[in-house]
Design an enzyme around this catalytic site. Sequence first.
Site, mmCIF file in Angstrom:
data_model
loop_
_atom_site.group_PDB
_atom_site.id
_atom_site.type_symbol
_atom_site.label_atom_id
_atom_site.label_comp_id
_atom_site.label_asym_id
_atom_site.label_seq_id
_atom_site.Cartn_x
_atom_site.Cartn_y
_atom_site.Cartn_z
ATOM 1 N N CYS A 1 0.843 -1.192 0.000
ATOM 2 C CA CYS A 1 0.000 0.000 0.000
ATOM 3 C C CYS A 1 0.879 1.243 0.000
ATOM 4 O O CYS A 1 1.875 1.326 0.706
ATOM 5 C CB CYS A 1 -0.964 -0.038 1.183
ATOM 6 S SG CYS A 1 -0.737 1.207 2.432
ATOM 7 N N GLU A 2 0.510 2.204 -0.849
ATOM 8 C CA GLU A 2 1.376 3.377 -0.999
ATOM 9 C C GLU A 2 1.202 4.383 0.134
ATOM 10 O O GLU A 2 1.996 5.300 0.274
ATOM 11 C CB GLU A 2 1.138 4.049 -2.353
ATOM 12 C CG GLU A 2 -0.202 4.729 -2.514
ATOM 13 C CD GLU A 2 -0.371 5.296 -3.915
ATOM 14 O OE1 GLU A 2 0.354 4.859 -4.830
ATOM 15 O OE2 GLU A 2 -1.223 6.187 -4.084
ATOM 16 N N HIS A 3 0.183 4.227 0.948
ATOM 17 C CA HIS A 3 -0.010 5.172 2.048
ATOM 18 C C HIS A 3 0.842 4.826 3.260
ATOM 19 O O HIS A 3 1.236 5.706 4.013
ATOM 20 C CB HIS A 3 -1.492 5.204 2.456
ATOM 21 C CG HIS A 3 -2.373 5.693 1.363
ATOM 22 N ND1 HIS A 3 -3.610 5.146 1.072
ATOM 23 C CD2 HIS A 3 -2.191 6.679 0.462
ATOM 24 C CE1 HIS A 3 -4.143 5.776 0.040
ATOM 25 N NE2 HIS A 3 -3.306 6.702 -0.351
ATOM 26 N N HIS A 4 1.084 3.533 3.461
ATOM 27 C CA HIS A 4 1.843 3.125 4.649
ATOM 28 C C HIS A 4 3.059 2.266 4.323
ATOM 29 O O HIS A 4 3.817 1.905 5.215
ATOM 30 C CB HIS A 4 0.925 2.327 5.594
ATOM 31 C CG HIS A 4 -0.304 3.077 6.006
ATOM 32 N ND1 HIS A 4 -1.495 2.987 5.326
ATOM 33 C CD2 HIS A 4 -0.521 3.948 7.017
ATOM 34 C CE1 HIS A 4 -2.405 3.767 5.895
ATOM 35 N NE2 HIS A 4 -1.840 4.362 6.924
ATOM 36 N N GLN B 1 -5.514 -0.447 -3.686
ATOM 37 C CA GLN B 1 -6.228 -1.592 -4.244
ATOM 38 C C GLN B 1 -7.173 -1.202 -5.386
ATOM 39 O O GLN B 1 -7.259 -1.896 -6.400
ATOM 40 C CB GLN B 1 -7.005 -2.307 -3.132
ATOM 41 C CG GLN B 1 -7.694 -3.579 -3.607
ATOM 42 C CD GLN B 1 -8.437 -4.284 -2.492
ATOM 43 O OE1 GLN B 1 -8.057 -4.185 -1.324
ATOM 44 N NE2 GLN B 1 -9.492 -4.999 -2.837
ATOM 45 N N CYS C 1 -1.898 -2.558 7.030
ATOM 46 C CA CYS C 1 -1.974 -1.240 7.683
ATOM 47 C C CYS C 1 -3.279 -1.094 8.460
ATOM 48 O O CYS C 1 -3.379 -0.284 9.373
ATOM 49 C CB CYS C 1 -1.797 -0.111 6.669
ATOM 50 S SG CYS C 1 -3.001 -0.108 5.341
ATOM 51 N N HIS D 1 -5.411 -5.790 4.331
ATOM 52 C CA HIS D 1 -4.400 -4.730 4.389
ATOM 53 C C HIS D 1 -3.736 -4.718 5.759
ATOM 54 O O HIS D 1 -4.407 -4.473 6.767
ATOM 55 C CB HIS D 1 -5.053 -3.363 4.119
ATOM 56 C CG HIS D 1 -5.529 -3.211 2.702
ATOM 57 N ND1 HIS D 1 -4.982 -2.313 1.827
ATOM 58 C CD2 HIS D 1 -6.491 -3.876 2.005
ATOM 59 C CE1 HIS D 1 -5.580 -2.414 0.644
ATOM 60 N NE2 HIS D 1 -6.511 -3.351 0.734
HETATM 61 ZN ZN ZN Z 1 -2.260 1.510 3.979
#
Ligand code: ZN
Length: 185
Positions: free
Chosen positions: A76-79, A117, A147, A145
């Site tokens: 995941c690119e956020h975390h 996703q 995260c 996920h």
């Molecule tokens: Zn994430």
Amino acid sequence: MVDQEKIREAVKLLLEGIGEDTAREGLIGTPDRIARMYSEIFSGMEEGAEEHLSKVFAVENNEMVLEKDIVFYSMCEHHMMPFYGKAHVAYVPDGKVAGLSKLARTVEVFAKRLQIQERMTGQIADAVMSDLKPQGVMVVLEAEHMCMTMRGVKKPGSKTVSIAARGIFEKNPELKNQFFQMLQL
Ligand code: ZN
């Protein structure tokens, strides 16, 4: 190309940031291990799906083809934490089909990048549409996920499901139903 030197430096800084001793035995090789691992798990950055989807076979009947339970791992690119699960890809051919392993290879190309996703779901559908040129394609991704499950709301086992429909799947509810029935077999 993944810049391994930059990754090694960054991981060292990260370890310092969390208060670790980067010289202790267990960590001394960690920056290098992560740099090499990232070369593999982000290898989709330099790849497209065309080469996998360009090997096609002619068919006479254009019945729906479904490849289900394609296991994938992405980040995941956020975390920058893993999300992983299964992809189901179906298409209605227009005179040609791709080798079965090629759909799995296509999923992998888009999984091996920093992702969200929903975008990954659409990218797989768009790649199959543009490279294989079927009458329509349907992609469902179900994933856990890390995260979400490791922190915050902490709901282990909870899944995020995303769907992308293209071509005749967009305007044909019967075909969509047939797809969901086939998923349950
Ligand atoms: Zn994430």
